[in-house]
Design a protein around this motif. Structure first.
Motif, PDB file in Angstrom:
ATOM      1  N   PHE A 117      57.548  32.599  98.252  1.00 41.40           N
ATOM      2  CA  PHE A 117      57.244  31.237  97.822  1.00 41.40           C
ATOM      3  C   PHE A 117      56.322  30.615  98.858  1.00 41.40           C
ATOM      4  CE2 PHE A 117      58.289  26.641  97.772  1.00 41.40           C
ATOM      5  CZ  PHE A 117      57.947  26.357  96.456  1.00 41.40           C
ATOM      6  N   SER A 118      55.228  29.999  98.394  1.00 39.30           N
ATOM      7  CA  SER A 118      54.260  29.443  99.339  1.00 39.30           C
ATOM      8  C   SER A 118      53.546  28.241  98.727  1.00 39.30           C
ATOM      9  CB  SER A 118      53.231  30.510  99.745  1.00 39.30           C
ATOM     10  OG  SER A 118      52.531  30.980  98.589  1.00 39.30           O
ATOM     11  N   TYR A 119      52.863  27.514  99.606  1.00 35.60           N
ATOM     12  CA  TYR A 119      52.060  26.362  99.183  1.00 35.60           C
ATOM     13  C   TYR A 119      50.601  26.745  99.360  1.00 35.60           C
ATOM     14  CZ  TYR A 119      50.252  21.579  98.961  1.00 35.60           C
ATOM     15  OH  TYR A 119      49.564  20.439  98.608  1.00 35.60           O
ATOM     16  N   GLU A 120      49.841  26.670  98.299  1.00 35.38           N
ATOM     17  CA  GLU A 120      48.452  27.127  98.311  1.00 35.38           C
ATOM     18  C   GLU A 120      47.500  25.958  98.073  1.00 35.38           C
ATOM     19  OE1 GLU A 120      47.684  30.319  98.844  1.00 35.38           O
ATOM     20  OE2 GLU A 120      49.749  31.067  98.831  1.00 35.38           O
ATOM     21  N   GLU A 121      46.372  25.989  98.781  1.00 32.77           N
ATOM     22  CA  GLU A 121      45.325  24.991  98.588  1.00 32.77           C
ATOM     23  C   GLU A 121      44.017  25.711  98.290  1.00 32.77           C
ATOM     24  OE1 GLU A 121      46.122  21.093 101.145  1.00 32.77           O
ATOM     25  OE2 GLU A 121      45.962  22.874 102.410  1.00 32.77           O
ATOM     26  N   SER A 122      43.304  25.231  97.293  1.00 35.22           N
ATOM     27  CA  SER A 122      42.042  25.840  96.921  1.00 35.22           C
ATOM     28  C   SER A 122      41.142  24.779  96.312  1.00 35.22           C
ATOM     29  CB  SER A 122      42.266  26.982  95.914  1.00 35.22           C
ATOM     30  OG  SER A 122      42.776  26.467  94.696  1.00 35.22           O
ATOM     31  N   ALA A 123      39.947  25.193  95.924  1.00 34.14           N
ATOM     32  CA  ALA A 123      39.004  24.256  95.315  1.00 34.14           C
ATOM     33  C   ALA A 123      39.542  23.729  93.983  1.00 34.14           C
ATOM     34  CB  ALA A 123      37.651  24.934  95.098  1.00 34.14           C
ATOM     35  N   GLY A 124      40.396  24.509  93.343  1.00 30.87           N
ATOM     36  CA  GLY A 124      40.960  24.093  92.059  1.00 30.87           C
ATOM     37  C   GLY A 124      42.156  23.181  92.178  1.00 30.87           C
ATOM     38  N   GLY A 125      42.583  22.881  93.412  1.00 30.50           N
ATOM     39  CA  GLY A 125      43.724  21.991  93.623  1.00 30.50           C
ATOM     40  C   GLY A 125      44.779  22.628  94.502  1.00 30.50           C
ATOM     41  N   SER A 126      45.849  21.902  94.698  1.00 28.79           N
ATOM     42  CA  SER A 126      46.975  22.376  95.510  1.00 28.79           C
ATOM     43  C   SER A 126      48.158  22.669  94.595  1.00 28.79           C
ATOM     44  CB  SER A 126      47.363  21.315  96.547  1.00 28.79           C
ATOM     45  OG  SER A 126      46.245  20.997  97.368  1.00 28.79           O
ATOM     46  N   PHE A 127      48.874  23.751  94.887  1.00 24.09           N
ATOM     47  CA  PHE A 127      49.986  24.123  94.025  1.00 24.09           C
ATOM     48  C   PHE A 127      50.990  24.970  94.788  1.00 24.09           C
ATOM     49  CE2 PHE A 127      46.404  26.996  93.533  1.00 24.09           C
ATOM     50  CZ  PHE A 127      46.964  28.238  93.744  1.00 24.09           C
ATOM     51  N   TYR A 128      52.183  25.062  94.216  1.00 21.84           N
ATOM     52  CA  TYR A 128      53.225  25.934  94.742  1.00 21.84           C
ATOM     53  C   TYR A 128      53.175  27.257  93.978  1.00 21.84           C
ATOM     54  CZ  TYR A 128      55.072  21.865  97.148  1.00 21.84           C
ATOM     55  OH  TYR A 128      55.208  20.773  97.973  1.00 21.84           O
ATOM     56  N   LEU A 129      53.285  28.344  94.707  1.00 29.29           N
ATOM     57  CA  LEU A 129      53.148  29.673  94.113  1.00 29.29           C
ATOM     58  C   LEU A 129      54.374  30.516  94.424  1.00 29.29           C
ATOM     59  CD1 LEU A 129      51.458  31.954  92.749  1.00 29.29           C
ATOM     60  CD2 LEU A 129      50.521  32.444  95.027  1.00 29.29           C
ATOM     61  N   LEU A 130      54.937  31.120  93.388  1.00 32.14           N
ATOM     62  CA  LEU A 130      56.047  32.054  93.558  1.00 32.14           C
ATOM     63  C   LEU A 130      55.638  33.405  92.971  1.00 32.14           C
ATOM     64  CD1 LEU A 130      59.796  31.496  93.312  1.00 32.14           C
ATOM     65  CD2 LEU A 130      58.834  33.312  91.905  1.00 32.14           C
ATOM     66  N   VAL A 131      55.823  34.456  93.754  1.00 33.23           N
ATOM     67  CA  VAL A 131      55.498  35.819  93.322  1.00 33.23           C
ATOM     68  C   VAL A 131      56.788  36.638  93.328  1.00 33.23           C
ATOM     69  CG1 VAL A 131      54.143  37.890  93.753  1.00 33.23           C
ATOM     70  CG2 VAL A 131      53.184  35.638  94.299  1.00 33.23           C
ATOM     71  N   GLU A 152      52.525  26.100  90.085  1.00 36.94           N
ATOM     72  CA  GLU A 152      52.694  24.752  89.533  1.00 36.94           C
ATOM     73  C   GLU A 152      51.955  23.752  90.409  1.00 36.94           C
ATOM     74  OE1 GLU A 152      56.298  22.124  87.651  1.00 36.94           O
ATOM     75  OE2 GLU A 152      56.672  23.108  89.562  1.00 36.94           O
ATOM     76  N   ASN A 153      51.181  22.901  89.762  1.00 37.78           N
ATOM     77  CA  ASN A 153      50.455  21.856  90.469  1.00 37.78           C
ATOM     78  C   ASN A 153      51.431  20.971  91.245  1.00 37.78           C
ATOM     79  OD1 ASN A 153      49.091  19.092  90.712  1.00 37.78           O
ATOM     80  ND2 ASN A 153      47.409  20.407  90.073  1.00 37.78           N
ATOM     81  N   ASP A 154      51.027  20.540  92.434  1.00 38.31           N
ATOM     82  CA  ASP A 154      51.923  19.746  93.272  1.00 38.31           C
ATOM     83  C   ASP A 154      51.856  18.251  92.984  1.00 38.31           C
ATOM     84  OD1 ASP A 154      49.432  19.126  94.287  1.00 38.31           O
ATOM     85  OD2 ASP A 154      50.088  19.151  96.379  1.00 38.31           O
ATOM     86  N   ALA A 155      51.151  17.831  91.947  1.00 39.62           N
ATOM     87  CA  ALA A 155      50.960  16.402  91.682  1.00 39.62           C
ATOM     88  C   ALA A 155      52.287  15.667  91.495  1.00 39.62           C
ATOM     89  CB  ALA A 155      50.076  16.215  90.448  1.00 39.62           C
ATOM     90  N   ALA A 156      53.211  16.250  90.727  1.00 40.38           N
ATOM     91  CA  ALA A 156      54.486  15.586  90.455  1.00 40.38           C
ATOM     92  C   ALA A 156      55.303  15.425  91.735  1.00 40.38           C
ATOM     93  CB  ALA A 156      55.283  16.374  89.423  1.00 40.38           C
TER      94      ALA A 156
END
Length: 207
Positions: A117-131, A152-156
């Motif tokens: 589980f990690s927090y990712e930032e990119s040009a397309g936005g920031s989101f939480y990622l689970l693999v 999942e987008n981190d906006a909420a």
């Protein structure tokens, strides 16, 4: 002399109060953010299990995912919730309809049955990622590895953190004002005997 002592004590107590409230607010903010991230991790893991529940098998017993999923956000482009699966040594690639127009990110290798589980930032936005890693046995008895990814987008979550911080600021600000007023009254009351002694000494000095 008395005003000087009073001001010094008031300044010292005020600084201690500010430090205490600052550390307290930081600890509360950190605890709230961590709880939201843990909830996000559990939620994304639940989506993985939902994908596994929707998985079917082909004529050779290999795992295959349907084109659409029960959760409507997986079917709406750019909904903020995305899923993709890579497996069979790169021979199988699947992604949810919500990822239309978005690149499929390569996934790290995760041990079967475990997840990262990690927090990712990119040009397309920031989101939480689970693999999530999985081994699937086909009809020939061959074990095939798959990597499930849910993003999942981190906006909420950021909106919840902002609301919590605003409430925390209002409450701590109000408490700080009340405590400062109380400590001023307590110091004034506590130093009253010294003021009486100082007044008596001045009368003695003046004869």
């Amino acid at each position: 002399m008395m005003p000087s002592i009073h001001l010094r004590l008031l300044l010292a107590v005020t600084l201690a109060l500010v430090a205490f409230l600052g550390l307290g607010s930081f600890a509360l903010d950190k605890a709230f953010s961590d709880s939201l991230e843990r909830a996000a991790e559990e939620r994304l893991l639940g989506y993985v299990y939902a994908l596994l529940g929707a998985a079917k098998t082909d004529t050779e017993g290999r795992m295959r995912l349907p084109g659409s999923l029960p959760d409507p956000r997986f079917s709406n482009p750019d909904s903020g919730l995305y899923a993709w699966v890579l497996g069979e040594d790169g021979n199988y690639r699947w992604h949810s309809l919500s990822m239309v127009g978005r690149p499929v990110k390569p996934l790290e290798v995760v041990k079967a049955g475990s997840h990262s589980f990690s927090y990712e930032e990119s040009a397309g936005g920031s989101f939480y990622l689970l693999v999530f890693g999985l081994l699937w046995e086909d009809d020939a008895g061959k074990e095939l590895s798959y990597s499930f990814a849910i993003a999942e987008n981190d906006a909420a979550i950021q909106a919840q953190v902002s609301t919590f911080r605003e409430s925390l600021l209002v409450w701590l600000g109000g408490v700080s004002v009340i405590l400062l007023m109380l400590q001023g009254l307590v110091l004034s009351w506590g130093l009253r005997p010294l003021r009486q002694v100082s007044s008596g000494l001045k009368r003695i000095e003046s004869g």
